[in-house]
Design a protein around this motif. Structure first.
Motif, PDB file in Angstrom:
ATOM      1  N   THR A 325      11.682  -5.214  66.144  1.00  0.00           N
ATOM      2  CA  THR A 325      12.423  -5.909  65.088  1.00  0.00           C
ATOM      3  C   THR A 325      11.618  -6.104  63.809  1.00  0.00           C
ATOM      4  O   THR A 325      12.178  -6.436  62.768  1.00  0.00           O
ATOM      5  N   GLY A 326      10.302  -5.917  63.899  1.00  0.00           N
ATOM      6  CA  GLY A 326       9.451  -6.103  62.728  1.00  0.00           C
ATOM      7  C   GLY A 326       8.031  -6.328  63.216  1.00  0.00           C
ATOM      8  O   GLY A 326       7.791  -6.322  64.422  1.00  0.00           O
ATOM      9  N   TYR A 327       7.105  -6.509  62.257  1.00  0.00           N
ATOM     10  CA  TYR A 327       5.705  -6.711  62.639  1.00  0.00           C
ATOM     11  C   TYR A 327       5.359  -8.191  62.651  1.00  0.00           C
ATOM     12  O   TYR A 327       5.285  -8.835  61.610  1.00  0.00           O
ATOM     13  N   ILE A 328       5.109  -8.697  63.854  1.00  0.00           N
ATOM     14  CA  ILE A 328       4.739 -10.099  63.995  1.00  0.00           C
ATOM     15  C   ILE A 328       3.310 -10.303  63.456  1.00  0.00           C
ATOM     16  O   ILE A 328       2.904 -11.410  63.124  1.00  0.00           O
ATOM     17  N   SER A 329       2.555  -9.207  63.345  1.00  0.00           N
ATOM     18  CA  SER A 329       1.180  -9.283  62.838  1.00  0.00           C
ATOM     19  C   SER A 329       1.147  -9.383  61.311  1.00  0.00           C
ATOM     20  O   SER A 329       0.105  -9.626  60.718  1.00  0.00           O
ATOM     21  N   ASN A 330       2.301  -9.170  60.686  1.00  0.00           N
ATOM     22  CA  ASN A 330       2.396  -9.270  59.230  1.00  0.00           C
ATOM     23  C   ASN A 330       2.835 -10.696  58.864  1.00  0.00           C
ATOM     24  O   ASN A 330       3.827 -11.204  59.399  1.00  0.00           O
ATOM     25  N   HIS A 331       2.061 -11.340  57.969  1.00  0.00           N
ATOM     26  CA  HIS A 331       2.320 -12.742  57.616  1.00  0.00           C
ATOM     27  C   HIS A 331       3.779 -13.016  57.266  1.00  0.00           C
ATOM     28  O   HIS A 331       4.411 -13.917  57.802  1.00  0.00           O
ATOM     29  N   ASN A 332       4.307 -12.211  56.319  1.00  0.00           N
ATOM     30  CA  ASN A 332       5.682 -12.445  55.867  1.00  0.00           C
ATOM     31  C   ASN A 332       6.687 -12.223  56.980  1.00  0.00           C
ATOM     32  O   ASN A 332       7.624 -12.998  57.145  1.00  0.00           O
ATOM     33  N   GLU A 333       6.472 -11.147  57.728  1.00  0.00           N
ATOM     34  CA  GLU A 333       7.449 -10.850  58.778  1.00  0.00           C
ATOM     35  C   GLU A 333       7.369 -11.859  59.916  1.00  0.00           C
ATOM     36  O   GLU A 333       8.385 -12.188  60.521  1.00  0.00           O
ATOM     37  N   GLU A 334       6.184 -12.358  60.180  1.00  0.00           N
ATOM     38  CA  GLU A 334       6.070 -13.394  61.220  1.00  0.00           C
ATOM     39  C   GLU A 334       6.925 -14.598  60.824  1.00  0.00           C
ATOM     40  O   GLU A 334       7.689 -15.132  61.628  1.00  0.00           O
ATOM     41  N   GLN A 335       6.792 -15.006  59.551  1.00  0.00           N
ATOM     42  CA  GLN A 335       7.570 -16.148  59.064  1.00  0.00           C
ATOM     43  C   GLN A 335       9.063 -15.888  59.197  1.00  0.00           C
ATOM     44  O   GLN A 335       9.816 -16.732  59.647  1.00  0.00           O
ATOM     45  N   LYS A 336       9.478 -14.667  58.791  1.00  0.00           N
ATOM     46  CA  LYS A 336      10.899 -14.316  58.848  1.00  0.00           C
ATOM     47  C   LYS A 336      11.406 -14.268  60.291  1.00  0.00           C
ATOM     48  O   LYS A 336      12.472 -14.792  60.612  1.00  0.00           O
ATOM     49  N   LEU A 337      10.622 -13.599  61.146  1.00  0.00           N
ATOM     50  CA  LEU A 337      11.060 -13.416  62.536  1.00  0.00           C
ATOM     51  C   LEU A 337      11.251 -14.752  63.256  1.00  0.00           C
ATOM     52  O   LEU A 337      12.007 -14.850  64.211  1.00  0.00           O
ATOM     53  N   LYS A 338      10.542 -15.781  62.766  1.00  0.00           N
ATOM     54  CA  LYS A 338      10.642 -17.099  63.383  1.00  0.00           C
ATOM     55  C   LYS A 338      11.933 -17.834  63.021  1.00  0.00           C
ATOM     56  O   LYS A 338      12.336 -18.753  63.714  1.00  0.00           O
ATOM     57  N   THR A 339      12.559 -17.429  61.921  1.00  0.00           N
ATOM     58  CA  THR A 339      13.725 -18.200  61.479  1.00  0.00           C
ATOM     59  C   THR A 339      15.001 -17.740  62.182  1.00  0.00           C
ATOM     60  O   THR A 339      15.209 -16.545  62.405  1.00  0.00           O
ATOM     61  N   ALA A 340      15.833 -18.734  62.499  1.00  0.00           N
ATOM     62  CA  ALA A 340      17.094 -18.442  63.193  1.00  0.00           C
ATOM     63  C   ALA A 340      17.984 -17.553  62.334  1.00  0.00           C
ATOM     64  O   ALA A 340      18.696 -16.690  62.853  1.00  0.00           O
ATOM     65  N   SER A 341      17.933 -17.723  60.995  1.00  0.00           N
ATOM     66  CA  SER A 341      18.836 -16.945  60.142  1.00  0.00           C
ATOM     67  C   SER A 341      18.459 -15.463  60.159  1.00  0.00           C
ATOM     68  O   SER A 341      19.323 -14.592  60.206  1.00  0.00           O
ATOM     69  N   HIS A 342      17.146 -15.176  60.149  1.00  0.00           N
ATOM     70  CA  HIS A 342      16.745 -13.770  60.199  1.00  0.00           C
ATOM     71  C   HIS A 342      17.029 -13.164  61.577  1.00  0.00           C
ATOM     72  O   HIS A 342      17.485 -12.024  61.692  1.00  0.00           O
ATOM     73  N   GLN A 343      16.782 -13.950  62.622  1.00  0.00           N
ATOM     74  CA  GLN A 343      17.087 -13.482  63.981  1.00  0.00           C
ATOM     75  C   GLN A 343      18.577 -13.143  64.089  1.00  0.00           C
ATOM     76  O   GLN A 343      18.952 -12.140  64.698  1.00  0.00           O
ATOM     77  N   GLN A 344      19.407 -13.989  63.462  1.00  0.00           N
ATOM     78  CA  GLN A 344      20.849 -13.764  63.501  1.00  0.00           C
ATOM     79  C   GLN A 344      21.217 -12.477  62.757  1.00  0.00           C
ATOM     80  O   GLN A 344      22.041 -11.696  63.222  1.00  0.00           O
ATOM     81  N   LYS A 345      20.564 -12.241  61.623  1.00  0.00           N
ATOM     82  CA  LYS A 345      20.827 -11.016  60.863  1.00  0.00           C
ATOM     83  C   LYS A 345      20.490  -9.781  61.688  1.00  0.00           C
ATOM     84  O   LYS A 345      21.217  -8.786  61.676  1.00  0.00           O
ATOM     85  N   LEU A 346      19.355  -9.832  62.384  1.00  0.00           N
ATOM     86  CA  LEU A 346      18.946  -8.702  63.221  1.00  0.00           C
ATOM     87  C   LEU A 346      19.966  -8.480  64.335  1.00  0.00           C
ATOM     88  O   LEU A 346      20.375  -7.356  64.613  1.00  0.00           O
ATOM     89  N   ALA A 347      20.375  -9.583  64.974  1.00  0.00           N
ATOM     90  CA  ALA A 347      21.356  -9.480  66.058  1.00  0.00           C
ATOM     91  C   ALA A 347      22.684  -8.937  65.527  1.00  0.00           C
ATOM     92  O   ALA A 347      23.299  -8.072  66.153  1.00  0.00           O
ATOM     93  N   ASN A 348      23.115  -9.420  64.356  1.00  0.00           N
ATOM     94  CA  ASN A 348      24.364  -8.935  63.761  1.00  0.00           C
ATOM     95  C   ASN A 348      24.304  -7.424  63.518  1.00  0.00           C
ATOM     96  O   ASN A 348      25.256  -6.703  63.783  1.00  0.00           O
ATOM     97  N   ALA A 349      23.176  -6.971  62.989  1.00  0.00           N
ATOM     98  CA  ALA A 349      23.026  -5.543  62.687  1.00  0.00           C
ATOM     99  C   ALA A 349      23.116  -4.711  63.963  1.00  0.00           C
ATOM    100  O   ALA A 349      23.819  -3.694  64.011  1.00  0.00           O
ATOM    101  N   MET A 350      22.414  -5.159  65.000  1.00  0.00           N
ATOM    102  CA  MET A 350      22.458  -4.406  66.264  1.00  0.00           C
ATOM    103  C   MET A 350      23.872  -4.415  66.828  1.00  0.00           C
ATOM    104  O   MET A 350      24.359  -3.408  67.329  1.00  0.00           O
ATOM    105  N   PHE A 351      24.518  -5.576  66.731  1.00  0.00           N
ATOM    106  CA  PHE A 351      25.881  -5.705  67.241  1.00  0.00           C
ATOM    107  C   PHE A 351      26.833  -4.746  66.516  1.00  0.00           C
ATOM    108  O   PHE A 351      27.601  -4.022  67.147  1.00  0.00           O
ATOM    109  N   ARG A 352      26.739  -4.710  65.185  1.00  0.00           N
ATOM    110  CA  ARG A 352      27.615  -3.807  64.422  1.00  0.00           C
ATOM    111  C   ARG A 352      27.396  -2.355  64.846  1.00  0.00           C
ATOM    112  O   ARG A 352      28.341  -1.587  65.004  1.00  0.00           O
ATOM    113  N   ALA A 353      26.132  -1.990  65.036  1.00  0.00           N
ATOM    114  CA  ALA A 353      25.809  -0.611  65.419  1.00  0.00           C
ATOM    115  C   ALA A 353      26.386  -0.269  66.796  1.00  0.00           C
ATOM    116  O   ALA A 353      26.977   0.793  66.985  1.00  0.00           O
ATOM    117  N   LEU A 354      26.225  -1.179  67.751  1.00  0.00           N
ATOM    118  CA  LEU A 354      26.720  -0.924  69.101  1.00  0.00           C
ATOM    119  C   LEU A 354      28.248  -0.841  69.097  1.00  0.00           C
ATOM    120  O   LEU A 354      28.836   0.035  69.726  1.00  0.00           O
TER     121      LEU A 354
END
Ligand SMILES: [Zn+2]
Length: 475
Positions: A325-354
């Motif tokens: 889903t992204g690089y947890i080792s990257n400062h910015n992406e770690e911050q993003k990956l932690k937020t519920a809103s970004h997690q939801q966006k990732l889930a939405n994208a996967m859902f649309r694709a499936l």
């Protein structure tokens, strides 16, 4: 002998097994004594104090743990009283970046394991006219004693993967015609090679494994999607057919199916090949579709599906993809990956694709296929997308693929994808594992993702042995 000491005990339960970890000060000298009834006894030498230290975790399987001195020797016996029948395995682990010397006792719950890898149940149909649900197995990577990658701010990959998996499952379960099943529903560990078993026992149409990447280079960022490597997978299946004993070693869950002589269909190499080609073709199509959707919500690390021979992808009979889903080792992406809103966006994208993928090529017996049949004239938009994307998704996605369909598509897969990630494109050096080194340490040292080291060395876990020779790519 150097005096040893048990500092703490950590118990990590999972549905079919429990791992008991003894943190010890020195490399442990130990033996597993003959089992007496429900009592498992581990004798550890060089320990004079019969103390277990701090205990954490709990498991239904382990009723009690106590320790006693062995008279006349500087050894202790750790006695574990179990609630159910189990098999035991004990081994030592060298220090890693997070832990010191460890003595590990793996207890496998015999009954639960049988239930866990139960043969597939007939797919659920809610009536002949309505058709069955499309079942998506969602695998939240890592769990329990395995945190996965750890971000610079201390975020554990296992928590990110779980959060995204839960959100994706909720979306699928709300969608008519789809049903989500999860390989793990809590914070416990399942071997990667066992994860497809869960998918298989639920008759899943697709397995989606969710991860977050890490790299030495803190600038690395973006999502990527992995599919099973065709070349290595087929050689492994070939080798597996020759060496029956190693079935389970090489392909995890599939071995159970192959060893089951009642399941004739899996015994023929040709059928296995076809099934694998079909799975990989589908996996590749879904991967490409997921990337297109992820492109709207996050940066992409690689725009094309990447091929690897990872344990969780190795089921030849279930199309499987792995989403980093992204690089947890990257400062910015770690911050993003932690937020519920970004997690939801990732889930939405996967859902649309499936959803798009299965609307375009629903399995013949699915409710989606029947609805599509009825509404054929009202769905030209969907079909148009299928054509323009270049993917021939109009093939019936049944479990008996035709030779012309998957075969011709597989050729496309093998072409552009494999050379990009095969070992041939990078120079390899060898590294002999020394005491105190862990896979994550070597990954940092050489600036290579752990997943890559696992892939190239065909490791089933992150455990490495002193003296083991690893191949390391140099870019
Ligand atoms: Zn991972």
């Amino acid at each position: 002998m150097a005096a040893n000491k048990i500092d703490s005990v950590r118990i990590w339960p999972s549905p079919d097994s429990t791992r008991v970890v003894f943190d010890v000060e020195q490399k442990p000298v130990f033996r597993l004594l003959a089992k007496q009834g429900s009592l498992v006894t581990l004798e550890i030498d060089g320990v004079s104090e019969p103390k277990l230290g701090k205990m954490s975790g709990a498991s239904e399987l382990v009723k009690s743990i106590r320790v006693q001195k062995v008279a006349g020797k500087s050894s202790v016996r750790v006695l574990l009283d179990l609630s159910r029948e189990s098999t035991e395995k004990a081994f030592a682990l060298p220090p890693s970046d997070r832990y010191g010397h460890r003595l590990v006792l793996d207890l496998t719950d015999v009954q639960a394991e049988q239930a866990f890898v139960a043969p597939p149940q007939p797919r659920r149909t809610s009536g002949s006219s309505s058709g069955r649900d499309i079942i998506i197995a969602i695998d939240a990577g890592h769990g329990g004693h395995d945190p996965g990658a750890v971000g610079p701010k201390g975020t554990y990959e296992k928590h990110i993967t779980m959060a995204v998996a839960e959100k994706l499952a909720a979306l699928l379960n709300k969608e008519p015609g789809f049903k989500a099943v999860q390989t793990r529903t809590g914070d416990y560990y399942i071997y990667p090679s066992k994860r497809p078993d869960v998918a298989r026992s639920k008759q899943a149409d697709l397995l989606v494994s969710i991860h977050a990447d890490a790299a030495e280079n803190r600038k690395a960022s973006g999502a990527s999607v992995w599919v099973l490597s065709l070349k290595r997978a087929t050689t492994e299946v070939g080798r597996m057919m020759e060496q029956t004993e190693q079935h389970s070693e090489l392909l995890g869950g599939v071995a159970e199916v192959i060893k089951d002589s009642a399941n004739e269909r899996y015994l023929a190499q040709t059928v296995l090949d076809l099934s694998m080609n079909h799975s990989m073709t589908t996996g590749f199509e879904v991967a490409a579709s997921v990337l297109r959707e992820l492109d709207h919500v996050t940066k992409l690390h690689k725009r094309q599906p990447q091929a690897a021979s990872l344990g969780v992808l190795k089921a030849p009979d279930i199309p499987s993809i792995l989403v980093e889903t992204g690089y947890i080792s990257n400062h910015n992406e770690e911050q993003k990956l932690k937020t519920a809103s970004h997690q939801q966006k990732l889930a939405n994208a996967m859902f649309r694709a499936l959803k798009k993928h299965f609307q375009q090529s629903p399995p013949a017996d699915s409710a989606l296929a029947q609805w599509r049949g009825k509404n054929n004239l009202q769905m030209p938009a969907e079909s148009a997308t299928a054509r323009s994307s270049g993917a021939d998704t109009s093939l019936p996605a049944s479990s008996s693929p035709t030779v012309s369909g998957p075969r011709s598509n597989t050729a496309k897969v093998a072409g552009p994808v494999l050379p990009a990630r095969s070992e041939g494109s990078a120079r390899l050096v060898t590294h002999k594992v020394k005491s105190g080194e862990s896979l994550s340490m070597l990954a940092r040292k050489y600036g290579v993702p752990m997943s890559r080291l696992r892939q190239i060395n065909q490791l089933k876990s992150d455990n490495i042995r002193i003296g083991q020779t690893l191949r390391v790519p140099q870019s």
